[in-house]
Design a protein around this motif. Sequence first.
Motif, PDB file in Angstrom:
ATOM      1  N   ILE A 149       0.834  -1.209   0.000  1.00  0.00           N
ATOM      2  CA  ILE A 149       0.000   0.000   0.000  1.00  0.00           C
ATOM      3  C   ILE A 149       0.868   1.259   0.000  1.00  0.00           C
ATOM      4  CG2 ILE A 149      -1.651   1.337   1.383  1.00  0.00           C
ATOM      5  CD1 ILE A 149      -2.914  -1.351   2.174  1.00  0.00           C
ATOM      6  N   LEU A 150       2.080   1.159   0.537  1.00  0.00           N
ATOM      7  CA  LEU A 150       2.976   2.311   0.580  1.00  0.00           C
ATOM      8  C   LEU A 150       3.306   2.830  -0.821  1.00  0.00           C
ATOM      9  CD1 LEU A 150       5.488   1.167   3.347  1.00  0.00           C
ATOM     10  CD2 LEU A 150       3.544   2.743   3.577  1.00  0.00           C
ATOM     11  N   ALA A 151       3.198   1.973  -1.825  1.00  0.00           N
ATOM     12  CA  ALA A 151       3.543   2.371  -3.197  1.00  0.00           C
ATOM     13  C   ALA A 151       2.417   3.115  -3.896  1.00  0.00           C
ATOM     14  CB  ALA A 151       3.927   1.141  -4.013  1.00  0.00           C
ATOM     15  N   LEU A 152       1.269   3.259  -3.248  1.00  0.00           N
ATOM     16  CA  LEU A 152       0.153   3.950  -3.901  1.00  0.00           C
ATOM     17  C   LEU A 152       0.333   5.455  -3.796  1.00  0.00           C
ATOM     18  CD1 LEU A 152      -2.538   4.029  -5.362  1.00  0.00           C
ATOM     19  CD2 LEU A 152      -3.681   3.803  -3.159  1.00  0.00           C
ATOM     20  N   ASN A 153       0.803   6.037  -4.882  1.00  0.00           N
ATOM     21  CA  ASN A 153       0.859   7.491  -5.019  1.00  0.00           C
ATOM     22  C   ASN A 153      -0.382   7.895  -5.798  1.00  0.00           C
ATOM     23  OD1 ASN A 153       3.396   7.093  -3.988  1.00  0.00           O
ATOM     24  ND2 ASN A 153       4.474   8.059  -5.655  1.00  0.00           N
ATOM     25  N   ILE A 154      -0.940   9.029  -5.492  1.00  0.00           N
ATOM     26  CA  ILE A 154      -2.164   9.467  -6.172  1.00  0.00           C
ATOM     27  C   ILE A 154      -1.765  10.279  -7.406  1.00  0.00           C
ATOM     28  CG2 ILE A 154      -4.297  10.774  -5.953  1.00  0.00           C
ATOM     29  CD1 ILE A 154      -4.204   9.979  -2.955  1.00  0.00           C
ATOM     30  N   ASN A 155      -1.743   9.579  -8.541  1.00  0.00           N
ATOM     31  CA  ASN A 155      -1.384  10.222  -9.804  1.00  0.00           C
ATOM     32  C   ASN A 155      -2.584  10.432 -10.713  1.00  0.00           C
ATOM     33  OD1 ASN A 155       1.476  10.448  -9.427  1.00  0.00           O
ATOM     34  ND2 ASN A 155       1.549   8.232  -9.601  1.00  0.00           N
ATOM     35  N   THR A 156      -3.631   9.634 -10.523  1.00  0.00           N
ATOM     36  CA  THR A 156      -4.827   9.715 -11.367  1.00  0.00           C
ATOM     37  C   THR A 156      -6.066   9.715 -10.478  1.00  0.00           C
ATOM     38  OG1 THR A 156      -5.105   7.306 -11.547  1.00  0.00           O
ATOM     39  CG2 THR A 156      -3.659   8.365 -13.184  1.00  0.00           C
ATOM     40  N   THR A 157      -7.214  10.028 -11.061  1.00  0.00           N
ATOM     41  CA  THR A 157      -8.457   9.968 -10.279  1.00  0.00           C
ATOM     42  C   THR A 157      -8.768   8.533  -9.884  1.00  0.00           C
ATOM     43  OG1 THR A 157      -9.730   9.983 -12.330  1.00  0.00           O
ATOM     44  CG2 THR A 157      -9.425  12.105 -11.212  1.00  0.00           C
ATOM     45  N   ASP A 158      -8.358   7.548 -10.683  1.00  0.00           N
ATOM     46  CA  ASP A 158      -8.523   6.141 -10.290  1.00  0.00           C
ATOM     47  C   ASP A 158      -7.695   5.821  -9.048  1.00  0.00           C
ATOM     48  OD1 ASP A 158     -10.323   5.579 -12.312  1.00  0.00           O
ATOM     49  OD2 ASP A 158      -8.816   4.717 -13.664  1.00  0.00           O
ATOM     50  N   ASP A 159      -6.481   6.367  -8.973  1.00  0.00           N
ATOM     51  CA  ASP A 159      -5.652   6.186  -7.773  1.00  0.00           C
ATOM     52  C   ASP A 159      -6.344   6.785  -6.549  1.00  0.00           C
ATOM     53  OD1 ASP A 159      -3.616   5.023  -9.308  1.00  0.00           O
ATOM     54  OD2 ASP A 159      -2.494   6.901  -9.495  1.00  0.00           O
ATOM     55  N   LEU A 160      -6.978   7.937  -6.731  1.00  0.00           N
ATOM     56  CA  LEU A 160      -7.684   8.574  -5.616  1.00  0.00           C
ATOM     57  C   LEU A 160      -8.838   7.691  -5.151  1.00  0.00           C
ATOM     58  CD1 LEU A 160      -8.131  10.937  -3.681  1.00  0.00           C
ATOM     59  CD2 LEU A 160      -9.434  12.075  -5.496  1.00  0.00           C
ATOM     60  N   ARG A 161      -9.598   7.137  -6.074  1.00  0.00           N
ATOM     61  CA  ARG A 161     -10.702   6.235  -5.685  1.00  0.00           C
ATOM     62  C   ARG A 161     -10.172   5.005  -4.953  1.00  0.00           C
ATOM     63  NH1 ARG A 161     -12.900   8.453 -10.332  1.00  0.00           N
ATOM     64  NH2 ARG A 161     -12.033   6.925 -11.774  1.00  0.00           N
ATOM     65  N   ARG A 162      -9.072   4.453  -5.447  1.00  0.00           N
ATOM     66  CA  ARG A 162      -8.466   3.296  -4.772  1.00  0.00           C
ATOM     67  C   ARG A 162      -8.015   3.672  -3.365  1.00  0.00           C
ATOM     68  NH1 ARG A 162      -3.025   0.690  -6.338  1.00  0.00           N
ATOM     69  NH2 ARG A 162      -3.016  -1.077  -4.933  1.00  0.00           N
ATOM     70  N   ALA A 163      -7.402   4.836  -3.224  1.00  0.00           N
ATOM     71  CA  ALA A 163      -6.954   5.307  -1.910  1.00  0.00           C
ATOM     72  C   ALA A 163      -8.133   5.504  -0.970  1.00  0.00           C
ATOM     73  CB  ALA A 163      -6.143   6.598  -2.052  1.00  0.00           C
ATOM     74  N   GLU A 164      -9.236   6.020  -1.484  1.00  0.00           N
ATOM     75  CA  GLU A 164     -10.437   6.201  -0.665  1.00  0.00           C
ATOM     76  C   GLU A 164     -10.937   4.865  -0.136  1.00  0.00           C
ATOM     77  OE1 GLU A 164     -12.866   8.321  -3.478  1.00  0.00           O
ATOM     78  OE2 GLU A 164     -12.254  10.288  -2.669  1.00  0.00           O
ATOM     79  N   LEU A 165     -10.925   3.821  -0.970  1.00  0.00           N
ATOM     80  CA  LEU A 165     -11.356   2.487  -0.523  1.00  0.00           C
ATOM     81  C   LEU A 165     -10.414   1.941   0.549  1.00  0.00           C
ATOM     82  CD1 LEU A 165     -12.304   0.878  -3.959  1.00  0.00           C
ATOM     83  CD2 LEU A 165     -13.886   1.550  -2.113  1.00  0.00           C
TER      84      LEU A 165
END
Length: 172
Positions: A151-167
Amino acid sequence: MVDVLGIVMAGGKSSRFGREKLMAELNGRKIIDITVSNISSSSVGKWKVAVSPNAPLTLEYCRKYDCILTPGSGYPEDVKFLLEKLKRPLLLLNGDSVFIDPLTINVFLSRFNGRSMTAVVKDGDVAVNIGLNIAVPGDTEDEIFEFKNPILALNINTTDDLRRAELIASDR
């Protein structure tokens, strides 16, 4: 306390996101505020937010923090600029790396031995940079420190990344 200056890198163009991503909200909080909270709650004694003309809304918003203006020429160029200007080891945290919490930062800092370091997680055989580094003036090679939490590798680069981070954030 380790003698490094913490820097939240917040001057990118957000070209894949479509707007200034650090001003977007993750579960009701601005992304930049989450990252700043993480670095300020860590054992880094002093820290700044590096902003650039590439992100005018972020630059204006971050005036409430201790900021340093970079040229915004690109990540490596801005790091070089910061090293030349500040002349000391820098702990660099990407502004969009919201899951790099104070404990992760502290563990990384505890391994600092005066050499540049890059934090990674493995995706199969590939090491993925998580957006946490220590840059030392004059040091051209990084030691690699591997974390196990993908999970540490999840940088928010796209709106899909933001949705994944929200989950992920809502499950915590």
